[in-house]
Design an enzyme around this catalytic site. Sequence first.
Site, PDB file in Angstrom:
ATOM      1  CB  ALA A  91       1.993 -10.989   5.183  1.00  0.00           C
ATOM      2  CG  PHE A  92       1.847  -5.304   4.967  1.00  0.00           C
ATOM      3  CD1 PHE A  92       1.882  -5.853   6.236  1.00  0.00           C
ATOM      4  CD2 PHE A  92       2.690  -4.243   4.683  1.00  0.00           C
ATOM      5  CE1 PHE A  92       2.744  -5.362   7.203  1.00  0.00           C
ATOM      6  CE2 PHE A  92       3.557  -3.739   5.646  1.00  0.00           C
ATOM      7  CZ  PHE A  92       3.580  -4.303   6.908  1.00  0.00           C
ATOM      8  CE  LYS A  93       6.485  -6.967   8.238  1.00  0.00           C
ATOM      9  NZ  LYS A  93       5.245  -7.374   8.947  1.00  0.00           N
ATOM     10  CG  ASP A  94       4.276 -11.192  -0.205  1.00  0.00           C
ATOM     11  OD1 ASP A  94       5.376 -11.660   0.137  1.00  0.00           O
ATOM     12  OD2 ASP A  94       3.212 -11.843  -0.183  1.00  0.00           O
ATOM     13  CB  ALA A 134       9.876  -8.412   0.604  1.00  0.00           C
TER      14      ALA A 134
END
Length: 453
Positions: free
Chosen positions: A104-107, A110
Amino acid sequence: MYYYSTRSKAQGLSFAQAALTGLAPDGGLFVPEIIPPYRASVRTSLGTMDFHDIAFETIKPYVYGEIPDTVLADLIHEAYPFSAPLVQVEAQLVLELFHGPTAAFKDFGARFMARAFAYLRRGEEQSLHILVATSGDTGGAVAAGFHGVEGMRVTVLYPKGRVSPLQEQQIAGLGGNIQALAVEGTFDDCQRLVKIAFSDQTLQKQQALSSANSINIARLIPQSIYYAAAAGKAFAGKSDTPQGASPWDALKAAPPGTVSLKPGEPITFCVPSGNFGNLTAGLYAMKMGAPIRGFIAATNSNKTVPDYLASGLYQPRPSQATISNAMDVGAPSNFERMSAQWSWEALRQLLQGVYVSDEATRRIIEEVHHSQGYFLDPHTAVAWQGLNQIRRAASLSGPVGILATAHPAKFAEIVEPLVGPVPVPESLKHVMEGKTLARIIPADISALLEVLC
Ligand SMILES: *Cc1c(COP(=O)(O)O)cnc(C)c1O
């Protein structure tokens, strides 16, 4: 660079202070004193630069004097062994943001944040305790980003029964320095509990606390990178060939990549949005000088921001459960950051709002699979369908890129009944094998403080 609370310009903090504190003491969000423009030589070569170089140029002014160039370059290489291909799905450009470890793009946010924290805290004795409220994907990305990082401890709060089994496993399957709390409530409850915990004096005294939500400036800034890279590419008339984890149906025809892009056209991004961190990062990239025409903010039935764009009235509300659960946010926290930096009139120039029902979301997943052999996850599907709805009302000039924020295999329980088996990327293959180690708590601050103290 100084960082200020959205609520007061009284005190300017360093990047390290803003990042490690997370939320400002007055309850506001940190914003940089200016959004630094790219140097002209960078701005005009975004279309040919390496992803890591764009990342470096994007982040550098925000951490100038605090993270040395060589450290920053190393950090970026470690954080991003993957990139963000801009692929063509027939006539549509898709910015695939799911090639990282949690798909997911949150990688993107994060992984940078975890490494930046580790650097900024070098030599500290007390470990840093990170509190995160997640509607699904943040928790997994943050947990994966920080897992095993020395000097860091993470507590993730997620709404029990409202995240997918895979998301739950990504949050609660790691153990070690990652603690998972399944809260009997909604994402808004989780977020509220975290906010209260941050303002708890006893806890503040006892522990070094930080947040890792998209409210954290250290997560927001790196999300500008892929906007700049994709905008640069499209402006140069280029796109990428599909990569390994691109979710094509092998039984259908070979992936097309047909349209030739006209160089010199700024792109419009269609962003599936919940907490509006991703979209705010896009606004930053545009302000830095990336060739972006504007944005479409696509939400599910949690349409607080589309309503605000239409009426000028901001009315936060309780979140409603939908099939695009990472966007089930009725009171998007980054709205405060957007509205501190852009007026309603300014936002109306830059953004079009649209919302999409679950029914229409399901339908577009079927349609795109049927006609193009490409699998959409429910969040990306909201953007795809939102774009269709916008196009029905008015024509858009220049290229449009849809942000694909998660790999469809993450939401197999929704996608597969509609379109059959989805290919699972390597990154997700082993996740479901472990045990779930969550502790269940009521949506109550005393219960949370008991666990934390
Ligand atoms: C978090 C998330 C979103 C929403 O992003 P915001 O920055 O909160 O607007 C969209 N899609 C997926 C898959 C997500 O995980």
